[in-house]
Scaffold this active site. Structure first.
Site, PDB file in Angstrom:
ATOM      1  N   ARG A   1     -13.649  -6.631  -3.497  1.00 18.60           N
ATOM      2  CA  ARG A   1     -13.173  -6.473  -2.125  1.00 18.60           C
ATOM      3  C   ARG A   1     -12.690  -5.043  -1.871  1.00 18.60           C
ATOM      4  O   ARG A   1     -11.923  -4.480  -2.644  1.00 18.60           O
ATOM      5  CB  ARG A   1     -12.029  -7.450  -1.859  1.00 18.60           C
ATOM      6  CG  ARG A   1     -11.430  -7.356  -0.442  1.00 18.60           C
ATOM      7  CD  ARG A   1     -10.123  -6.579  -0.413  1.00 18.60           C
ATOM      8  NE  ARG A   1      -9.448  -6.667   0.892  1.00 18.60           N
ATOM      9  CZ  ARG A   1      -8.263  -6.126   1.154  1.00 18.60           C
ATOM     10  NH1 ARG A   1      -7.589  -5.494   0.203  1.00 18.60           N
ATOM     11  NH2 ARG A   1      -7.745  -6.229   2.348  1.00 18.60           N
TER      12      ARG A   1
ATOM     13  N   THR B   1      -0.865   0.554   6.485  1.00 22.55           N
ATOM     14  CA  THR B   1      -0.664  -0.536   5.527  1.00 22.55           C
ATOM     15  C   THR B   1      -0.729  -1.838   6.319  1.00 22.55           C
ATOM     16  O   THR B   1      -0.431  -1.870   7.505  1.00 22.55           O
ATOM     17  CB  THR B   1       0.700  -0.398   4.823  1.00 22.55           C
ATOM     18  OG1 THR B   1       0.968  -1.582   4.059  1.00 22.55           O
ATOM     19  CG2 THR B   1       1.843  -0.212   5.806  1.00 22.55           C
TER      20      THR B   1
ATOM     21  N   THR C   1       0.904  -1.141   0.000  1.00 23.21           N
ATOM     22  CA  THR C   1       0.000   0.000   0.000  1.00 23.21           C
ATOM     23  C   THR C   1       0.942   1.189   0.000  1.00 23.21           C
ATOM     24  O   THR C   1       2.085   1.048   0.415  1.00 23.21           O
ATOM     25  CB  THR C   1      -0.843   0.027   1.292  1.00 23.21           C
ATOM     26  OG1 THR C   1      -1.668  -1.127   1.333  1.00 23.21           O
ATOM     27  CG2 THR C   1      -1.707   1.265   1.377  1.00 23.21           C
TER      28      THR C   1
END
Lengths: 342, 342
Positions: free
Chosen positions: A237, A260, A209
């Site tokens: 998702r 993250t 991320t």
């Protein structure tokens, strides 16, 4: 809890509240930006000098983009967007160009952005074909009455707003494709650690991320997060990255933070909002707040990494992983880029 | 804040924490369910006796469905799902069958569910053609590794799970369609109060959402929320209803709560998680927590209504509107159904 104790706590809380409101701590008059490129990094054994140099250069470039905005008098939200765009445009991180594939080999991207002065926020989820989801999230914040758009409607809004739309192939990277095939071959269950997760050859972008937090010269905080999401995820998702209060939060009175990790855990406890509330309602420091939430996530069996700053210029970057791509730079300070425990 | 004051607050917080953990309040050994059918109700002038009877009967039926689960020894999550399904199947509420249209005349539904014992949660956003989004949200929680699915991926998961899928026309109601046309004709800006919002003839479902909270005989809390979202919303818009910590939260140590109102405000402050954190970190009561967040939302210019309960059987149902469709029933108690201030 007895009424007496509740009363005492309420009084203490009132004192704390009054103190924060009336005195506060001295606000930093210097700007600061901190970023992460995802928690969970390629092991030292699997990290070539060339690859490490690539990561360091990309993180440095992202910091420079944010620094340039701030040093030019730009605001924190623009710095956050600029830094994240650089990481989205790099193939090295799991966001934008380098995003992981979902279980059907499609890229569905999540992002969010928030400003601490106003609590204004914008987010997009499971959006396809948008080159820079962080920019679209900002447009949602500034140019729509909504906070969050998902799926086809988010793409449609992106077209209305004239953000860069690219063909699906833009997001193709051989290593992410190969990583997905290996994962699907092994039918690895989502979210369960497997032997492959510690495999030196495994693509480390699995958990990736990117995120940024900034404090500008006016003392305003901002935060943003962008991701391709967990590799092999079910279509549709939504992770924590586009959820305000989960992957991203910014409030001048408390902190700016981007997280993250495996987002499902972070959503369930509202990880970043919990940090803000711990600071506001229990009076803990930035570092105590981020570590308290990290402990909560780990006790649940999850993992998390964050970059967080407050208005006084404090910085906190704890993580559960073997490392986290990260860095920061202060006004007049050196660029600091880190990967492993250092 | 000085270090001394911070220390004192930390000590008070520790005392509070230890007290809650070691003593706690006596847990209720009786079950309880409370529901809402949306804040902002048809004005008394526009409410016919027939329509009011219809609302009351539907709310009563929802309570009975939840009560039946709880009295039979079922758990709180099943009671929440059962009650919400009844309201989703009614054309009177802005959820399921009676959902409002988005700006393109499409129904995109949001829902979430959470259990307080485990902090497990499930949510779906902008999902089309799913008859009971609350059931799909529960399936996401129980049968997927994810917390939240949106858009086509959520519909696909619903098909995999065998939940009821219906044709788009199932969600057609003449009054919602007419209401959308009037809104589009007037190009009413989303989220801005207009003269029409106080029009007695206005469809009151504009703000509607349905939700339920329950406490079962084992002392476990659960909460759920379902909605068609704000009428005339941009395609892809995600409101607070499917966001864990915004529209829905449940944690045995604090509360179970479902909110209704203009979700954008609730997302920005993580409304329901804030209530939980106020109780946990500042030691306030259920009613103080819900009202504190209601005040925050109103100060931002928004509006909110909630139904909330705690493990001791306390109940709190504040709202910003002219009324809120709502009701509750306790073990061995009478069914209570309310619409206006009473």
């Amino acid at each position: 809890m007895s009424h007496v104790i509740r009363f005492l706590i309420s009084m203490a809380a009132l004192v704390a509240f009054a103190t924060v409101e009336s005195e506060g701590q001295p606000m930093s008059d210097e700007f600061l930006i901190a970023i992460h490129g995802g928690g969970g990094v390629r092991s030292r054994a699997a990290m070539t000098p060339e690859l490490e140099a690539g990561y360091r250069a990309a993180l440095r470039a992202a910091l420079e983009a944010g620094h340039d905005v701030l040093s030019g008098g730009g605001n924190s939200i623009s710095a956050v967007e600029a830094a994240i765009r650089v990481m989205e445009d790099s193939p090295l991180f799991n966001a934008g160009k380098g995003s992981s594939y979902n279980a059907e080999g499609v890229h569905e991207l999540d992002a969010s952005i928030m400003e601490g002065a106003t609590l204004d926020a914008g987010a997009v989820a499971v959006v396809q074909r948008v080159k820079n989801p962080i920019t679209l999230a900002r447009r949602v914040m500034e140019n729509s009455p909504h906070v969050m758009l998902a799926g086809d409607g988010a793409l449609e809004f992106g077209k209305e707003q004239g953000v860069d739309i690219v063909a699906p192939h833009y997001f193709f990277t051989q290593r992410k494709w190969d990583s997905l095939q290996r994962r699907l071959d092994q039918q690895t269950e989502f979210g369960k650690p497997t032997s492959r997760d510690s495999d030196d050859q495994l693509d480390p972008g699995l958990y990736g991320t990117v995120g940024a937090v900034a404090l500008d010269k006016n003392g305003n905080l901002a935060a943003g997060t962008s991701t391709g999401g967990r590799e092999g995820k079910h279509p549709g998702r939504v992770g924590d990255s586009p959820i305000i209060g989960a992957g991203t939060y910014a409030k001048n009175a408390t902190l700016a933070v981007s997280s993250t990790g495996l987002g499902e855990y972070v959503i369930r406890i509202g990880g970043t909002k919990t940090m803000s509330d711990l600071m506001e309602y229990r009076g803990v420091s930035l570092d105590e707040a981020t570590n308290a939430v990290k402990d909560m996530i780990e006790e649940m069996g999850g993992s998390i990494g964050v970059v967080a700053i407050d208005r006084q210029g404090n910085l906190s970057m704890p993580y559960s992983f073997n490392g986290m791509y990260r860095g920061y730079v202060r006004q007049g300070g050196d660029y600091v880029v880190l990967i492993y425990d250092e």
